[in-house]
Design a protein around this motif. Structure first.
Motif, PDB file in Angstrom:
ATOM      1  N   HIS A 174      -7.210   0.485  -4.504  1.00  0.00           N
ATOM      2  CA  HIS A 174      -6.589   0.494  -3.017  1.00  0.00           C
ATOM      3  C   HIS A 174      -8.123   0.033  -2.460  1.00  0.00           C
TER       4      HIS A 174
ATOM      5  N   PRO B 144       0.902  -3.076   9.140  1.00  0.00           N
ATOM      6  CA  PRO B 144       0.312  -2.483   7.927  1.00  0.00           C
ATOM      7  C   PRO B 144      -0.932  -3.291   7.790  1.00  0.00           C
ATOM      8  N   PHE B 145      -2.148  -2.409   7.074  1.00  0.00           N
ATOM      9  CA  PHE B 145      -3.305  -2.914   6.772  1.00  0.00           C
ATOM     10  C   PHE B 145      -4.137  -3.585   7.803  1.00  0.00           C
TER      11      PHE B 145
ATOM     12  N   ASN C 208       4.212  -1.292   3.072  1.00  0.00           N
ATOM     13  CA  ASN C 208       3.934  -0.139   2.461  1.00  0.00           C
ATOM     14  C   ASN C 208       5.196   0.586   2.006  1.00  0.00           C
TER      15      ASN C 208
ATOM     16  N   GLU D  23      -2.684   1.635  12.030  1.00  0.00           N
ATOM     17  CA  GLU D  23      -1.485   0.800  11.599  1.00  0.00           C
ATOM     18  C   GLU D  23      -0.311   1.613  12.614  1.00  0.00           C
TER      19      GLU D  23
ATOM     20  N   GLY E  60       0.934  -1.087   0.070  1.00  0.00           N
ATOM     21  CA  GLY E  60       0.088   0.169   0.051  1.00  0.00           C
ATOM     22  C   GLY E  60       0.861   1.249   0.060  1.00  0.00           C
ATOM     23  N   GLU E  61       0.281   2.474   0.548  1.00  0.00           N
ATOM     24  CA  GLU E  61       1.128   3.605   0.428  1.00  0.00           C
ATOM     25  C   GLU E  61       1.830   3.852   1.904  1.00  0.00           C
ATOM     26  N   ALA E  62       0.943   3.978   2.933  1.00  0.00           N
ATOM     27  CA  ALA E  62       1.543   4.508   4.208  1.00  0.00           C
ATOM     28  C   ALA E  62       0.736   3.891   5.224  1.00  0.00           C
ATOM     29  N   PRO E  63       1.158   3.938   6.500  1.00  0.00           N
ATOM     30  CA  PRO E  63       0.377   3.485   7.426  1.00  0.00           C
ATOM     31  C   PRO E  63      -0.782   4.611   7.799  1.00  0.00           C
ATOM     32  N   GLY E  64      -2.110   4.137   8.277  1.00  0.00           N
ATOM     33  CA  GLY E  64      -2.846   5.158   8.656  1.00  0.00           C
ATOM     34  C   GLY E  64      -2.693   5.047  10.281  1.00  0.00           C
TER      35      GLY E  64
END
Ligand code: URA
Length: 295
Positions: free
Chosen positions: A252, A145-146, A172, A139, A132-136
């Motif tokens: 995504h 991640p995810f 990510n 995360e 993916g792109e980056a942790p939220g």
């Protein structure tokens, strides 16, 4: 050997190999399969041969696509036997890299904002790697991640493929959560500079794991890996190349959450079917038909 049997044998072996590389040391077989196996003359494979003839239960099949499993996942038990050396080597190298990233301060603003570095998770020998792109926020909190809402959907997508989260590797482009002004809700898209700075870590993860297929989740992940800014709608479903590894872009999962449209789900599922075909994973008729509309 009849062509169908050859194909079945190849598919079965590829699947067993995926499981073996996932660390599984035994498989359960439907009683009916057991009868068929001697005529398929499956060669002895280290670590799986014994339990291949030890038929006990069905091989895993996906329940409902992208939905909560209705019963316990049909997974294969791990025997707990020792891992092959190359697997330990991959684990060791990944752990060393994880420790390096844990103290990374290349982007001071991100290092100051993050709770922790979110390195990546999964099978050190995975045949399939999702990025993916980056942790939220979730995360960043959990260090994995995810694991937020999009992550739960990704997990269901993986299960729909007949796999478990532990069979694949999930990472990510950015290992830190993109910073936001205090009190700002949501997430920020990583900048090209941030992605360029962090990309060497993902490159190294890929070099260690050596997946057979990489799935880029979303336009930002695709841009971070390839520099391509062409729309994800155009490029999804087309195999590209990332330093010698087939790279498949798809939407995504968070896009699917925000736009719950059956046709979009079908598009993502078709992309995942391509991945399954590339990995020689078994695909049932039922799986082929997921999210097909009548019109
Ligand atoms: N979205 C991402 O791109 N990565 C995560 O880890 C979570 C959400």
């Amino acid at each position: 050997m009849p062509k169908d049997s050859e194909q079945l044998r190849a598919t079965l072996l590829a699947y067993v190999e995926t499981l073996r590389r996932a660390g599984r040391r035994s498989v359960r077989l439907r009683p009916g399969w057991r009868k068929g196996l001697p005529s398929l003359s499956i060669p002895q494979q280290e670590g799986v041969s014994e339990s291949l003839s030890d038929a006990r239960a069905p091989l895993p099949t996906a329940k409902a696509p992208f939905q909560e499993p209705t019963s316990e996942p049909a997974s294969l038990p791990s025997s707990g036997s020792s891992e092959p050396t190359d697997q330990s080597e991959s684990s060791r190298r990944l752990e060393a890299l994880r420790q390096t990233t844990a103290g990374c301060r290349r982007c001071a603003h991100l290092a100051g904002f993050r709770s922790q570095v979110v390195f990546g998770v999964g099978n050190p020998h995975a045949r399939l790697l999702f990025t993916g792109e980056a942790p939220g926020a979730e995360e960043d909190r959990q260090g994995e991640p995810f694991v937020g809402p999009a992550g739960k959907l990704l997990t269901r997508m993986i299960q729909a493929m007949g796999l478990q989260r532990e069979d694949v590797y999930i990472a990510n482009i950015l290992k830190c959560r993109p910073d936001l002004p205090a009190g700002t809700p949501g997430n920020r898209k990583p900048t090209p500079e941030e992605m360029e700075t962090c990309l060497p870590y993902l490159r190294e993860q890929i070099a260690i794991i050596r997946p057979e297929v990489i799935v880029a989740l979303g336009a930002t992940a695709l841009e971070g890996l390839t520099g391509l800014r062409k729309g994800i709608s155009t490029l999804r479903g087309t195999f590209l190349d990332f330093q010698g590894t087939p790279l498949l872009p798809t939407f995504h999962p968070s896009y699917l959450l925000h736009k719950p449209d059956l046709r979009l789900k079908r598009q993502v599922w078709e992309d995942l079917l391509l991945v399954m075909e590339r990995l020689n994973l078994p695909i049932s008729e039922r799986q082929r038909g997921y999210f097909l509309t009548k019109d």
